[in-house]
Structures are given as C-alpha cells and as structure tokens.
Enzyme design. Structure first.
Site, PDB file in Angstrom:
ATOM      1  N   ARG A   1      79.138 -45.520  72.482  1.00 37.02           N
ATOM      2  CA  ARG A   1      79.204 -44.497  73.140  1.00 37.02           C
ATOM      3  C   ARG A   1      78.191 -44.509  74.369  1.00 37.02           C
ATOM      4  O   ARG A   1      78.080 -43.491  75.005  1.00 37.02           O
ATOM      5  CB  ARG A   1      79.101 -43.303  72.215  1.00 37.02           C
ATOM      6  CG  ARG A   1      80.234 -43.092  71.380  1.00 37.02           C
ATOM      7  CD  ARG A   1      80.770 -41.775  70.675  1.00 37.02           C
ATOM      8  NE  ARG A   1      81.615 -42.134  69.755  1.00 37.02           N
ATOM      9  CZ  ARG A   1      81.276 -42.537  68.490  1.00 37.02           C
ATOM     10  NH1 ARG A   1      80.271 -42.344  67.940  1.00 37.02           N
ATOM     11  NH2 ARG A   1      82.384 -42.789  67.407  1.00 37.02           N
TER      12      ARG A   1
ATOM     13  N   THR B   1      77.299 -46.368  66.004  1.00 40.36           N
ATOM     14  CA  THR B   1      78.261 -46.313  67.190  1.00 40.36           C
ATOM     15  C   THR B   1      77.712 -45.288  68.366  1.00 40.36           C
ATOM     16  O   THR B   1      77.939 -45.269  69.536  1.00 40.36           O
ATOM     17  CB  THR B   1      79.701 -45.552  67.062  1.00 40.36           C
ATOM     18  OG1 THR B   1      79.382 -44.653  66.270  1.00 40.36           O
ATOM     19  CG2 THR B   1      80.208 -47.039  66.023  1.00 40.36           C
TER      20      THR B   1
ATOM     21  N   GLU C   1      83.411 -42.807  55.792  1.00 35.80           N
ATOM     22  CA  GLU C   1      84.265 -43.486  54.983  1.00 35.80           C
ATOM     23  C   GLU C   1      84.059 -44.658  54.004  1.00 35.80           C
ATOM     24  O   GLU C   1      85.201 -45.052  53.583  1.00 35.80           O
ATOM     25  CB  GLU C   1      85.592 -43.753  56.043  1.00 35.80           C
ATOM     26  CG  GLU C   1      86.328 -42.511  56.359  1.00 35.80           C
ATOM     27  CD  GLU C   1      85.398 -41.639  57.431  1.00 35.80           C
ATOM     28  OE1 GLU C   1      84.854 -41.842  58.351  1.00 35.80           O
ATOM     29  OE2 GLU C   1      85.354 -40.366  56.952  1.00 35.80           O
TER      30      GLU C   1
ATOM     31  N   TRP D   1      76.763 -39.640  63.186  1.00 36.39           N
ATOM     32  CA  TRP D   1      77.164 -40.470  64.225  1.00 36.39           C
ATOM     33  C   TRP D   1      77.503 -39.891  65.601  1.00 36.39           C
ATOM     34  O   TRP D   1      78.338 -40.675  66.320  1.00 36.39           O
ATOM     35  CB  TRP D   1      78.567 -41.256  63.534  1.00 36.39           C
ATOM     36  CG  TRP D   1      79.444 -40.351  62.980  1.00 36.39           C
ATOM     37  CD1 TRP D   1      79.681 -39.946  61.899  1.00 36.39           C
ATOM     38  CD2 TRP D   1      80.852 -39.899  63.968  1.00 36.39           C
ATOM     39  NE1 TRP D   1      80.928 -39.243  61.638  1.00 36.39           N
ATOM     40  CE2 TRP D   1      81.535 -39.153  63.163  1.00 36.39           C
ATOM     41  CE3 TRP D   1      81.248 -40.335  64.920  1.00 36.39           C
ATOM     42  CZ2 TRP D   1      82.775 -38.578  63.199  1.00 36.39           C
ATOM     43  CZ3 TRP D   1      82.481 -39.564  65.553  1.00 36.39           C
ATOM     44  CH2 TRP D   1      83.457 -38.797  64.452  1.00 36.39           C
TER      45      TRP D   1
ATOM     46  N   ASN E   1      81.218 -35.586  57.114  1.00 36.61           N
ATOM     47  CA  ASN E   1      82.011 -34.978  56.005  1.00 36.61           C
ATOM     48  C   ASN E   1      81.397 -35.853  54.794  1.00 36.61           C
ATOM     49  O   ASN E   1      80.504 -36.814  54.621  1.00 36.61           O
ATOM     50  CB  ASN E   1      83.441 -35.659  56.027  1.00 36.61           C
ATOM     51  CG  ASN E   1      83.447 -37.093  56.049  1.00 36.61           C
ATOM     52  OD1 ASN E   1      83.439 -37.755  57.118  1.00 36.61           O
ATOM     53  ND2 ASN E   1      83.625 -37.799  54.822  1.00 36.61           N
TER      54      ASN E   1
ATOM     55  N   ASP F   1      87.733 -33.696  55.444  1.00 36.54           N
ATOM     56  CA  ASP F   1      87.188 -34.632  56.584  1.00 36.54           C
ATOM     57  C   ASP F   1      86.988 -33.933  57.890  1.00 36.54           C
ATOM     58  O   ASP F   1      86.696 -34.605  59.072  1.00 36.54           O
ATOM     59  CB  ASP F   1      88.035 -35.774  56.715  1.00 36.54           C
ATOM     60  CG  ASP F   1      87.296 -36.758  57.621  1.00 36.54           C
ATOM     61  OD1 ASP F   1      86.076 -36.797  57.859  1.00 36.54           O
ATOM     62  OD2 ASP F   1      88.048 -37.729  58.080  1.00 36.54           O
TER      63      ASP F   1
ATOM     64  N   ARG G   1      84.786 -28.989  64.078  1.00 35.21           N
ATOM     65  CA  ARG G   1      85.865 -29.474  63.661  1.00 35.21           C
ATOM     66  C   ARG G   1      86.721 -28.676  62.791  1.00 35.21           C
ATOM     67  O   ARG G   1      87.982 -28.819  62.885  1.00 35.21           O
ATOM     68  CB  ARG G   1      85.755 -30.967  63.062  1.00 35.21           C
ATOM     69  CG  ARG G   1      86.785 -31.869  62.854  1.00 35.21           C
ATOM     70  CD  ARG G   1      85.984 -33.341  62.901  1.00 35.21           C
ATOM     71  NE  ARG G   1      87.369 -34.157  62.075  1.00 35.21           N
ATOM     72  CZ  ARG G   1      86.861 -35.507  61.701  1.00 35.21           C
ATOM     73  NH1 ARG G   1      85.780 -35.793  62.244  1.00 35.21           N
ATOM     74  NH2 ARG G   1      87.951 -36.222  61.190  1.00 35.21           N
TER      75      ARG G   1
END
Lengths: 268, 544
Positions: free
Chosen positions: B141, B185, B203, B251, B269, B312, B339
């Site tokens: 990013r 990232t 994950e 992240w 999460n 999540d 979120r």
C-alpha cells in the site's frame, strides 16, 4: 528428434500437428523436486532454450529487458529449483510472465533452471587476490565508495554492488575495472543538457524516452527535463568511472576483484 | 453561497503554497530534497507534496491544494498513466516529494517516477521466496520516507530501507517469519527518527504486534504486543492457550499526535476468525484502537470496538485525528468508522468514548452502551448451519482510507450496506496454514447490495449526506481544500463530489477496480490528482 529443434524452422501448421500428436507423450507434470540436469552441458543447452524462449523479455543474457526482470541477481518469486521449474513451466499468475512453450519437455525446463542458477552461481573459485585486502582498497585508495554503494554505504553514481558477485564473474569484474568504457550499460551513460537559458546540467542518464529524460548530477540531485523545453542535449556513452590500470598495482586489482566477487547474496 | 466564497478566497492566496515560483518550469530546479522530521511534522505547510500514506500525521487524507475546486473540476483531464508490470490490483497510495513520486507495486517492489510525467527514475525489485503465506492478494500500500530513505513492507515479513535517489537497498530487517503466516503489506509511519510498522497474517493464527525501528540502523526500538502475554492481566481475556494463535494483526497505517507523543494504531480480528468457541473471552486487544507513547512504546489506552469478534471485523482502519469544539469544549478527537458498521468519536488524549452511531446497515447490536461497548443481539454468532448478519465480512467499511475536511468538519467514509450468512467449523491450528474456523456466503446476488459515500458529522455521528454507488465500492477517499471529495468504484469509475453537498461534479471511466485512495500534489504550480485503478496509476490535472 527433440521438438525444441523444430520450432525455429518448421511451418506453423506442421508445428501444430507435431504438438497434437506428441503432446500426450510429453511429460508436463513435475515429477521430481531435484534437478536431474545440472551438468555443464545441461547449462549450455539451457542457455540455448533460454535465448529462444525467454530472451525476448529477460534479455539474451538474462540481465533483464523491457518486460522481464534481471535474473542474474537472485529471483523474486522462487527460492528453490522446484519453484523455478514451476515458474518456467507455468508462468506467474496475474503477471506478464507466461510459461514456456507447452511443447518443451521437462528436461529442457530443468536445463533452463540450471542455466538460471549458473547466472547466480555462488561457487567458490580460486582467485589470486585477497578479498580482505580488496575491501581496504575499495574503501580507501580505490575511492570506489565515492560512487558505489555496498550494503547502504557509499555513493550513488555507480551501480549498487552489494550482490555484484552474483551477477558478474571474476573475468567480467576485472574487465570492468581495467576497461570501464568497453561495455557501459545505458543507465550509466552521461547526458549533457543545455537549457534554454544556455546553462548546462550534466549527469547520469537514469531514464530517457521520446519526450523526456531524467538524470542524476554530480551532487546526486535528480532532474527531469522535457526535451521540447531544452535547447539541446548530448549523450556520452562512455563511463564516468576511471580505469584502475596504472592507478592500482596488478596485485591490488586482484585483491579488488576477489573482494567484489565475494559480494554475494546470503543464502538463507 | 458560503463555500463558493471561501473557495475563491483560498484560490487567490493559493500560489505561495506550491512552494515554487510561478514561472517555474520543468528542469528549472532539481527534483527531490531530503525529508526531515520537521517537514513531516509540518507536512500540511507543503501541500504540493504528499509526504506519507495519509498525507499528514493526523491521517486526515486531506489535500490543502485548491487549484482544482468544485467549479472547475469538470475540466480535469488525464495527464499521464503509469502501467505497473504486474496484473495484481493496486492498493498503493503514492508518496510525492518535490516532483518525485514513489509508487509501490505488487508483489513488493517500488519505483520512483517523475511526478509531472510519470516517467521512471529507478526501480527496486524485492526478491521473494516462492512459499509465501498470503491471505488476500499480493498487496503493498505504500512507502514512508525520512531523509533520503524510503521504508517499505514486504510480503515475506521484512522491512526494507531503500535509497530514495537511486533505489539502492540500504538495509533489510526480518520482522517475523513468513513461514508461520506473517506478512507485511501496509505503508509504515515515520515518527521522529523511527519507523512504526505493523504486521499482517490474521488468517494464519499469528500473534500480532506493532513495532518501532530505528530509521538509520533498522534496529528494533520497541514492540507492543497486540495480544498481551500471560504476565499481563488482560491475557485472561483469552481462554487457555488461545492467545498464542489469536491473530490481532496490525496491517494498516496508524496516526501520530506530536503534542501528546501518542501513536494510534488499529488491530485486526482475533483468530480463528469465525469460531470463537476456542477463544472465549473478550480477546484483548483484538479489534481495538491502541494509543502508545512513542517515547517508550507504553500502551496509554485502548478501546475495543468488537469484544470477542466472530465476524472478522478488523479494526484495521486509518485513525483520523482532529481538534473539534464539542458542547462548547475544545476536544482533541480521534474519529473512526469501524468495520462493525459503527462510527465513533473519542477523546484521543484519554480514550474517552464520546460518540457512537451506526453508519452502515447492521443487525448484530442494539446499540452501544455509555462506554461504547456494543449491546449484542442474541443469536448473531456464526453456526454450522449459517446465520444471516449485517454487515458481511467485508464490513460496513474496511481498510481503505476515509477522509476528513477541516473546512466542512465532515468525516467521509466508504459505507457498504450488505449482509451475509456466517458459518463456523472446527479447525486445528497448524503453523503456517490458514486458521479461520468458518466463512461467509452472500445470500443474495452482490448487485442487490450497494455502497455509499457517507458524510458524517463527527460531533454527533449524524449523517449529513450520502452518495449512492452502484454496484459498490472498495476505494479510499480524499477530501481537498477545493471542497471536493474524490473516490472510485469496483467497476472502474473515478469521480469527484462536492464536499459540502455530496453532489456529483465529475467522473471518468478508468476501466478497472479502484481499490486504493486518491492523493494530490503539485509540480511547477500545477495541481495533480492521482489514483491507482486496476494495475495502472492515473494522474489527472486541469486542461492546460
């Protein structure tokens, strides 16, 4: 008869027929993770396949081209022979890297892998010079750090050398030191720009296209010019690096070569 | 019309902010000069540059340039395009320093281009192993910059320092072992002489943290665990040994308040994502905002948005800082559209919860209590048979940047009104393998759902206006001093709205998914607006 030798000479229709009739018999699946074809002859055969099938994008000698990255300085997407095999065979999803001609045999793919490894060969070679002494010369008498960076230390007006031992063999290093003007990559040409007010900016040619050019001057400043907005520019295709011939003794040159060749990627 | 008058006034005074003489021409002066910490602190004073991921340390994603404004935006035209040589969707927000633009590319590469033409200065390709663990694409990013050095995260969980003039590698540090599921990232954040950076891998049963590295040497200065160890009382919020594989990644890029010396960062999460049975408890500090003293790395306060999350709903959003007058009182606030579909305003000095209102469709909470803790609706957890809940896994919003305009005092967020059926399953943890414990499925075709750009009053959480996007959007947002809001959509539109009214003023079909945030800069007195779409970086400017 190997299919590979046909590809350059036969008509497309005939090729298609060969492919159709032979495809089922050609083993495409990767059945081993160890490269069975690693002799010097395999490397040479791999080089031949590479030049035919990969050179258009990666450059005839694998040093990078318009589309494909440099393959002489480690690999971005593979860390094992099996990984290389898979990429050469299948390509990389979502990139312009397509797999090798489907009619290529596993054997020839492995040969390409051997050739690619040879471009990144880290095998120890007996050299007359002493690397530790060469490092002293590099950082001292040779004034090399004025222009070259190793591990983040040094100048920017010459190629970065942290892993130069991976991409240049001792003969090439010697020749680059003794006759630096002989083979100058375009990135290291000089351009001299005369601006509309008559002032001159000169520097290393970082990038040039039809309409613009970019350079780094002696102070390591970055410049960008529109060609339509300058009076003229001149391209100087020699190296700004002086030859070490006559500056260093033969023994010192050997030491320097030994040091440069010792600069290689650490294998994890 | 008030905004019109303000825009004119700013336009008249606009020239000095470009920082270059009006008669400046390409090639009149060298490009790029070192970026000191002072410059980063005062990034708002040089709006012709975009010096970090979110523009300024307060992460408002707001450009103070106003040459392009709400009355001439229709004259925008394409100035140049830079084609990334990989086909992966781009998530990069470029950084611009004195006419040089730094663009990150998939998988973990960076190029420097001339910001006026898009033509290359140099390229750095990061070598990667072929057994990476990546959950969601080969993403990067953006970079951070200090002095003459760029800092970039890589997919093999390294932090690399790259010389900004040449692209030479300066140093490289392994942040974590990619073989255990860690990756990187996000653009790092420079704070003083250090580089603050997070980790991805939520994950894969990782154990998250936030790091600060010495910018010159690459040495680790401090690490804050986003899951406290057994010697800390908050470890009791994880049943048994579940904290060891509890995720809580970090992240996306955070924000920094220099007066308070606080770094603000969101966490992801808890793992496994959808099966909370193996990690009973609140699972601190997953899905939280964390405020850390930069000097020491000490945790000053935290706020957990979604205790014991089973959907999540990462709190991986860019925190936005601003100073507001609320109920007659000057407040240093932090704004956060989560979120989980709720918008929050906090006092960023103390962490006090001030405002909390839903900003997107949600069916999991009756509301928030006086401390901001959600009041859950029963039977909204995933089951083996499936449970329909709003928002879906992608959330009411996600990681893509929101924006705030100090001129309108509005918070702009990409909101998604959707729902999904959540499933859970049993899953054993295997190091380096995915560890999610379930999944989701949309119960209706995706085109049944849609996105909106929503403008929220952060003092109340009330909606000021909304702009409907068909079919939907996963793009970030930029607000500008020209009273514009820029964003894009999944079907490849890039558009500009009036920041005050939400009225659409301009759009352009850029052909492919817009999945990053716009940014703006100026070279030689000309303002540009840049957006990555698909794998192309497009730059627009006014007609010459």
């Amino acid at each position: 008869m190997p299919i590979r030798s046909l590809t350059a000479t036969v008509a497309p229709v005939f090729l298609a027929a060969v492919y159709l009739t032979t495809a089922p018999a050609v083993p495409h699946a990767q059945e081993t993770t160890e490269n069975p074809f690693t002799t010097n002859l395999d490397v040479r055969m791999g080089q031949r396949v590479f030049r035919q099938q990969c050179g258009r994008c990666h450059g005839r000698d694998g040093a990078g081209g318009e589309l494909g990255p440099d393959l002489t300085n480690g690999f971005q997407n593979a860390s094992t022979d099996a990984g290389l095999f898979s990429i050469v065979r299948e390509g990389l999803p979502n990139t312009q890297m397509i797999g090798i001609n489907r009619s290529a045999t596993d054997q020839s793919v492995w040969m390409v892998v051997s050739y690619l490894n040879s471009l990144n060969d880290t095998a120890d070679v007996d050299l007359p010079g002493d690397a530790a002494a060469g490092m002293q010369i590099f950082n001292g008498k040779g004034n090399c750090t004025n222009c070259h960076m190793v591990s983040g230390e040094g100048g920017r007006r010459g190629p970065e050398l942290t892993r130069v031992g991976n991409r240049r063999d001792p003969d090439e290093l010697l020749s680059a030191l003794m006759t630096p003007d002989e083979d100058v990559a375009p990135r290291w040409w000089t351009v001299r720009v005369t601006r509309e007010d008559g002032s001159i900016i000169e520097g290393l040619r970082m990038n040039e296209d039809t309409f613009t050019l970019r350079l780094m001057d002696e102070q390591e400043d970055l410049w960008s010019f529109s060609k339509g907005r300058i009076r003229s520019y001149e391209r100087i295709e020699t190296s700004i690096m002086p030859s070490v011939d006559g500056v260093l003794t033969a023994g010192e040159v050997d030491d320097l070569v030994a040091y440069l060749f010792s600069l290689r990627r650490e294998e994890s | 019309m008030k905004p019109f008058v303000i825009a004119i006034a700013l336009l008249v005074g606009a020239h000095p902010v470009f920082g270059q003489p009006a008669e400046s021409q390409p090639g009149a002066a060298p490009s790029f000069s070192p970026v000191t910490w002072e410059r980063l602190l005062n990034a708002a004073d040089e709006p012709h540059n975009w010096l970090m991921y979110s523009g300024t340390l307060d992460s408002q994603h707001f450009s103070r340039l106003d040459q392009v404004h709400n009355r001439n935006v229709s004259e925008l035209e394409l100035k140049w395009a830079y084609q990334i040589p990989q086909l992966d969707r781009a998530e990069t927000v470029p950084v611009v320093v004195d006419g040089v633009m730094f663009i990150t590319e998939a998988p973990s590469n960076v190029v420097a281009v001339d910001a006026a033409t898009g033509r290359l200065y140099w390229r750095y390709n990061h070598p990667l192993p072929d057994d990476l663990r990546i959950c969601c694409g080969r993403n990067n990013r953006g970079v951070a910059i200090l002095g003459e050095t760029l800092f970039m995260s890589t997919l093999d969980a390294k932090l690399v320092a790259i010389d900004a003039r040449s692209g030479n590698l300066v140093w490289e540090r392994t942040v974590a072992d990619y073989r255990s599921g860690y990756s990187k990232t996000a653009a790092p954040l420079v704070v003083k002489d250090e580089v603050v950076t997070g980790i991805a891998g939520g994950e894969f049963g990782i154990k998250g943290f936030i790091d600060s590295y010495n910018a010159e040497t690459g040495e680790l200065e401090w690490r804050v665990d986003t899951i406290p160890g057994p010697d800390h009382p908050d470890n009791q919020t994880w049943a048994g040994d579940s904290w060891r594989t509890g995720g809580s990644a970090s992240w996306i890029t955070g924000a920094y308040d220099p007066d308070l010396d606080l770094v603000y960062w969101g966490t992801g999460n808890p793992g496994p994502d959808w099966n909370g049975d193996v990690r009973m408890g609140d699972n601190l500090y997953s899905d939280s905002a964390m405020a850390m003293k930069h000097e020491t790395g000490g945790l000053e306060w935290y706020f957990q948005f979604t205790p014991h999350d089973v959907h999540d709903w990462d709190a991986i959003q860019v925190p936005i800082l601003a100073d507001l007058t609320m109920d007659g009182q000057e407040r240093k606030v932090m704004m956060w559209a989560n979120r989980n579909a709720f918008f929050y305003t906090f006092d960023r000095e103390t962490g006090e919860f001030l405002v909390g209102e839903p900003f997107a469709k949600q069916s999991w909470a009756e509301g928030l209590d006086s401390n901001g803790r959600p009041i859950r609706i029963p039977d909204t957890f995933p089951t083996p048979e499936g449970t329909l809940v709003a928002p879906p896994v992608g959330g009411g919003t996600n990681w893509f940047s929101p924006a705030y305009s100090p001129r309108t005092e509005l918070f702009y967020v990409q909101a998604f009104d959707g729902e999904a059926i959540y499933f859970k399953r049993d899953e054993e943890y295997v190091e380096g393998d995915r560890y999610t414990g379930g999944g989701q499925q949309y119960n209706l075709p995706m085109d049944k759902y849609q996105s909106f750009i929503r403008a929220i009053d952060p003092k109340t959480g009330n909606l000021r206006w909304e702009y409907e996007i068909q079919p939907r959007s996963t793009a970030g947002i930029m607000a500008t001093a020209g009273d514009l809001v820029f964003s894009g959509s999944v079907d490849g539109y890039f558009f500009a709205l009036d920041a005050v009214s939400g009225q659409e003023l301009w759009h352009m079909n850029v052909g492919r998914l817009v999945h990053s945030a716009p940014m703006s800069y100026a070279v030689d007195g000309k303002q540009y607006i840049t957006i990555a779409a698909g794998n192309v970086v497009y730059t627009f400017g006014l007609r010459d």
